[in-house]
Design an enzyme around this catalytic site. Sequence first.
Site, short mmCIF file in Angstrom:
data_model
loop_
_atom_site.label_atom_id
_atom_site.label_comp_id
_atom_site.label_asym_id
_atom_site.label_seq_id
_atom_site.Cartn_x
_atom_site.Cartn_y
_atom_site.Cartn_z
N SER A 50 0.78 -1.24 0.00
CA SER A 50 0.00 0.00 0.00
C SER A 50 0.81 1.29 0.00
CB SER A 50 -0.95 0.00 1.20
OG SER A 50 -0.24 -0.29 2.39
N THR A 51 2.09 1.22 0.34
CA THR A 51 2.92 2.43 0.35
C THR A 51 4.32 2.09 -0.14
OG1 THR A 51 3.67 2.07 2.64
CG2 THR A 51 1.70 3.42 2.36
N GLY A 52 5.11 3.13 -0.41
CA GLY A 52 6.54 2.97 -0.65
C GLY A 52 6.88 1.98 -1.74
N TYR A 53 7.88 1.14 -1.45
CA TYR A 53 8.37 0.19 -2.44
C TYR A 53 7.34 -0.89 -2.79
CZ TYR A 53 13.16 1.96 -2.64
OH TYR A 53 14.28 2.73 -2.88
N PHE A 74 -2.07 -3.50 5.99
CA PHE A 74 -2.83 -3.22 7.21
C PHE A 74 -3.01 -1.71 7.27
CE2 PHE A 74 -3.04 -4.62 11.99
CZ PHE A 74 -4.43 -4.57 11.92
N GLU A 75 -4.15 -1.22 6.81
CA GLU A 75 -4.37 0.22 6.72
C GLU A 75 -5.68 0.62 7.40
OE1 GLU A 75 -2.16 2.21 5.83
OE2 GLU A 75 -0.79 1.11 4.54
N TYR A 225 17.28 -2.72 2.52
CA TYR A 225 18.23 -1.62 2.34
C TYR A 225 19.50 -1.97 3.10
CZ TYR A 225 20.48 2.92 2.81
OH TYR A 225 21.41 3.94 2.78
N TYR A 235 22.54 0.74 11.09
CA TYR A 235 21.85 -0.14 10.16
C TYR A 235 22.48 -1.52 10.10
CZ TYR A 235 17.77 0.58 7.28
OH TYR A 235 16.49 0.59 6.83
N VAL A 273 15.25 5.87 0.41
CA VAL A 273 14.21 6.81 -0.01
C VAL A 273 13.45 7.28 1.22
CG1 VAL A 273 13.82 5.94 -2.36
CG2 VAL A 273 12.64 4.86 -0.43
#
Length: 398
Positions: A50-53, A74-75, A225, A235, A273
Amino acid sequence: MIIKPRVRGFICVTTHPAGCEANVRQQIGYVKAKGPIADGPKRVLVIGASTGYGLAARITAAFGCGAGTLGVFFERPGSESKPGSPGWYNTAAFHRAAAQEGLYAKSINGDGFSDDVKQKTIDAIREDLGQVDLVVYSLAAPRRIHPKTGEVFNSTLKPIGKAVSLRGLDTDNEVVKDTVLEPATQKEIDDTVAVMGGEDWQMWIDALQAAGVLADGAKTTAFTYLGERITHDIYWNGSIGAAKKDLDQKVLGIRAGLAAKGGDARVSVLKAVVTQASSAIPVMPLYLSLLFKVMKAEGTHEGCIEQVHGLFADSLCGSAPHLDEEGRLRADYKELSPQVQARVTALWPQVTSQNVRELTDLAGYKAEFLRLFGFGIEGVDYEADVNPDVGIPNLVQA
């Protein structure tokens, strides 16, 4: 209602439905302008769609490959008085655009870590698609309830073995400051691996295989990433890195399981990003603001849709994939080019609260952040009355 952005820390608590739709339409336009992707998948499951990548992967599969797509996420829906989450509006816009092109689209809204959502997904594939030939795993969540034990795991963003002092950027107040992060305990490391490692990806593929809904030759990829030296303490060498290393281990078993029927499994490494996830990570807003400045100057700046379209066209569907020595697919090579990293590394210690606007592209970072929530997108009338209560056709509510 008239909806304006209200930012609190690394979250915008309002979302603009028309802005989210315009953002999705722009991404679809980019993919369509690139033309069809040769040898692309035709029946695609995106977990975290639903978002981003994950959204970019769904858009690329549908409008670049002509694929029917099943999305899991899950929105939160909106009501007449309160906006929903960005992923809700992104998905509503995607469904409308897919319907206009005669492309199959169904979505399942629920906890992707749960057995229930996995079963509902299997049922939907059986009923509508028969089988899928690509599974994209792009689930980003801070906590996980283990489907077998009920244990709750929370992920942690900490270094391992030693306290680390990190330069960071308070984007609200535009202040550059150092933050000391204490090292993670072993439990925090283990819990982060449980949330962000490869176990759930493995469970998804095992469940799909057992149900017979993976086509012969099916591929799967999980997005990750890795970054470079500046971000390594928090990271790759931190608690999140332990989860990333677990992903690298789990993919070997998944790959072996799929190879028997001509399939494949790869971790795909994408560039840094602006996402809701990355904005919460100390270091990342400052790193991204510098990266934007340097990569825009080089003409190599990319967002989610450019990255994922390139990944599909060159590596997932291409005959000469960009592979590293670990067998990962790489789409982050422009970010990691020596000249880009050298420039970012040189600027890093020079940035202060006084010169942050001049040395970095903080304005570009902030604009990109607001775009996640549907704000600051050209062609959208933000003074117009909009209804936040938007439905998603063909939605299964788990």
